[in-house]
Design an enzyme around this catalytic site. Structure first.
Site, PDB file in Angstrom:
ATOM      1  CB  SER A  13      -0.931  -0.006   1.219  1.00 48.10           C
ATOM      2  OG  SER A  13      -1.928   0.992   1.087  1.00 48.10           O
ATOM      3  CG  ASP A  15       2.483   7.300   2.376  1.00 46.75           C
ATOM      4  OD1 ASP A  15       3.344   7.683   1.573  1.00 46.75           O
ATOM      5  OD2 ASP A  15       1.462   7.954   2.642  1.00 46.75           O
ATOM      6  N   GLY A  17       6.734   2.286   2.441  1.00 47.53           N
ATOM      7  CA  GLY A  17       8.192   2.398   2.457  1.00 47.53           C
ATOM      8  C   GLY A  17       8.914   1.658   1.362  1.00 47.53           C
ATOM      9  N   GLY A  94       2.070   2.287  -4.918  1.00 48.15           N
ATOM     10  CA  GLY A  94       1.130   1.721  -3.964  1.00 48.15           C
ATOM     11  C   GLY A  94      -0.274   2.258  -4.091  1.00 48.15           C
ATOM     12  CG  ASP A 149      11.619   3.029  12.821  1.00 47.98           C
ATOM     13  OD1 ASP A 149      11.038   2.312  11.982  1.00 47.98           O
ATOM     14  OD2 ASP A 149      11.782   4.255  12.692  1.00 47.98           O
ATOM     15  CG  LEU A 449     -30.108  12.391 -28.379  1.00 47.25           C
ATOM     16  CD1 LEU A 449     -30.235  13.888 -28.129  1.00 47.25           C
ATOM     17  CD2 LEU A 449     -29.453  11.695 -27.194  1.00 47.25           C
ATOM     18  CE  LYS A 454     -33.415   6.171 -32.295  1.00 50.12           C
ATOM     19  NZ  LYS A 454     -33.961   7.258 -31.449  1.00 50.12           N
ATOM     20  CB  SER A 522     -27.119   2.152 -31.099  1.00 50.16           C
ATOM     21  OG  SER A 522     -27.532   3.004 -32.134  1.00 50.16           O
TER      22      SER A 522
END
Length: 616
Positions: A13, A15, A17, A94, A149, A449, A454, A522
């Site tokens: 992920s 951050d 490292g 990440g 750490d 449309l 049509k 369509s």
């Protein structure tokens, strides 16, 4: 003798490292030149996130945007070596947005370092990257629990993360999972044992990488030689150039073109340094055949006694990489080795929950989702299951409109269900039926449309074609949804399937010699292109009824716009769903105030000029 090479990637992920780890590793091995280190110190003051200390992540994050944001965007490759081994490392992003880049980096690697922030534990992106690593055939994983750490080097925190990952990855088919607690920023367990974690008795990261056994005996697998290029410098030389994906080949060995079954023998194995008697994976060579048989880019050469699958349908795992969702039935371009052919997803078997591995039903896949799908190709190709060969079992899908990569795929198995279905030779073909009807068949495709007119124009046109003694059929969007497509809704996925089905029906009617009038909104250009590709050149006529949206809303003959604008109808084209205007239609209707009858006359005049009538 050259050192053995290990290709590995860092993933996980954001951050966690990853870039810092690679930068620290290079620093501790004294692989950073003095001027580069001085530049890194300056950049750390400008872009760094570690206070007064050197920010090792900047050594790998080379893009300006990466440095400004403190993230990795593109895959960064670094090369280094020790006395025991050479390394090629891919530092992968990440962020979920750049998952496609991570998959690209993983595709050629033998081992993955999956980083986890000890404070956060496993995140969704951790699970997603683990799934992709497994899917792409990487069987060896280092679980690097970083930032120890920041948790006071607590053994219990490390063991909890390891237990969670072992439980989550139980079904991911990893051959080895090696957990290592470390601090990339401080250098703990990176290239030497940490003084802060005496409770850890395992190897440091670099020592493990130097000894990791990830070799695959590709040279002992069946011969697979994808043809990448036909080398034809003059009339006296014709060779098939490529890289052996697996197996070996010797001069005078028998070889076969997998798709066609044509056999020959290898007359020469040519390289820049002269001819070879024998080559093995991963050598790059040019093969010269003893006989003149047909082979070209995209073909797969193999051992006649150990052939790959040849099929036009297979099941595959897809990693969806496009911002636009997957549309089953839509035509994409499939690239597998050197072969490039149209293909579509016919069915999504399931979507995978990357956190739980649960399989869920799905009609589509969205960005970064993973699913098992069935695919159909326009013609058979040769391939292996990805588990058997990572080169001949991998492919990508390309969006035909944007030419961008839509998905990465790995083949699971060929689909045999249609192997007993063959095209039946017919005595009467389209040409004979056309002569019988005295017309050229084709598809008159009305698009526009809702409310554009049509259906009204198509009705008027069919009446006038009847007077010309033309043989026609009218397929109207509303009518088709009462029968053939009554199971479909109006989502984007269902609209794609609606047009795919209509296209196949229209194609069959063209084969019978009819002029087929199709009236459908369509909205997607890709599906109109799909229908065009189903028939011969000149048989698809796109008629764009270009009525402005405001006029369609004013007409609103079915009262649909009123409902759509008040939220009663969802996925309505022109309101909350886009309409993709045709770029180069054969005919445009609208804008000149023509009546439906005048529009029909204009279409007939266009057809007259292109020989649609009085054949035979």
């Amino acid at each position: 003798m050259p050192l053995p090479t290990l290709r590995f990637l860092t993933c996980g992920s954001v951050d966690d490292g990853k870039s810092t780890l690679i930068g620290r590793l290079l620093y501790e091995r004294s692989l950073i030149f003095d001027d580069t280190l001085a530049s890194l110190e300056r950049d750390s003051k400008k872009f760094g996130t570690t206070g007064e200390e050197v920010d090792f992540a900047l050594l790998v994050d080379g893009l300006e945007a990466e440095r400004e944001q403190g993230i990795t965007i593109d895959v960064a490759y670094r090369y280094f070596s020790t006395a025991n081994r050479s390394f090629i490392v891919a530092d992968c992003p990440g962020h979920e947005q750049y998952t496609r880049n991570m998959a690209t980096g993983a595709s050629n690697c033998d081992l993955a370092i999956l980083l986890v922030d000890a404070r956060k534990g496993l995140l969704v992106q951790t699970h997603r990257h683990a799934n992709i690593v497994s899917l792409l055939g990487i069987r060896h994983v280092v679980l690097a629990v970083n930032k120890m750490d920041l948790v006071d080097y607590d053994q219990a925190v490390f063991e909890r993360v390891v237990a969670d990952f072992r439980a989550a990855s139980a079904t991911l088919n990893f051959a080895t999972v090696t957990p290592i607690p470390l601090s990339a920023r401080r250098g703990d367990n990176v290239s030497g044992a940490s003084a802060h974690m005496s409770w850890y008795k395992g190897p440091d990261l670099l020592s493990f990488l130097e000894q990791a056994d990830v070799e695959e005996a590709t040279a002992h697998r069946p011969l697979r030689f994808p043809v990448q290029w036909v080398n034809r410098p003059n009339l006296d030389f014709r060779g098939m150039a490529g890289t052996l994906a697996s197996g070996s080949i010797a001069r005078d060995d028998e070889i076969v073109v997998a798709a066609s079954g044509k056999k020959t023998r290898v007359a020469r194995i040519v390289t820049m340094d002269g001819d070879l008697e024998r080559a093995e994976a991963p050598d790059s060579v040019t093969l010269v055949f003893a006989d003149e048989i047909d082979a070209s880019r995209g073909d797969l050469l193999c051992d006649p006694l150990n052939r790959p699958d040849v099929a036009d349908q297979f099941a595959a795992h897809l990693i969806w990489m496009s911002e636009e969702q997957l549309f089953p039935g839509r035509s994409y371009l499939l690239k597998c080795g050197g072969a490039v052919i149209p293909a579509s997803v016919t069915e999504i078997k399931h979507r995978v929950d990357v956190e739980t591995q649960a399989q869920a039903a799905a009609k589509t896949l969205h960005l970064n989702e993973i699913g098992l799908c069935n695919l159909a190709l326009s013609k058979p190709i040769a391939f292996d299951a990805y588990a058997d060969n990572r080169t001949t079992g991998a492919f990508i899908l390309v969006d035909r409109a944007t030419n961008s990569v839509a998905a990465a795929g790995v083949i699971a198995f060929a689909l045999r269900r249609a192997s007993n279905v063959h095209l039946q030779a017919l005595t009467l073909d389209k040409a004979k039926r056309s002569i019988l009807k005295h017309q050229k068949p084709g598809i008159l495709w009305f698009t526009g449309l809702s409310g554009a007119g049509k259906s009204t124009i198509a009705n008027a046109l069919e009446a006038k074609l009847l007077q010309r003694r033309a043989h026609t059929i009218l397929l109207d969007g509303d009518n088709v949804r009462h029968g053939l497509n009554k199971d479909l809704g109006f989502t984007e996925v269902d609209r794609v399937e609606n047009i795919r089905r209509v296209g196949e029906v229209a194609k069959l009617m063209v084969e019978s010699g009819l002029i087929v009038l199709c009236s459908f909104i369509s909205p997607f250009a890709a599906e109109r292109r799909l229908v065009r590709d189903l028939v011969e050149t000149g048989e698809f006529v796109e008629i764009f009824v270009d009525t402005p949206l405001a006029d369609c809303i004013a007409r609103d003959p079915k009262g649909l716009y009123k409902k759509a604008l008040t939220g009663q109808i969802k996925n309505f084209t022109g309101v909350d769903q886009a309409y993709e205007r045709p770029e180069a239609p054969e005919i445009v209707i609208g804008g000149d105030g023509a009546t439906p009858e005048q529009a029909a006359d204009a279409i007939i005049a266009w057809m007259d000029g292109r020989g649609f009538f009085a054949l035979g």
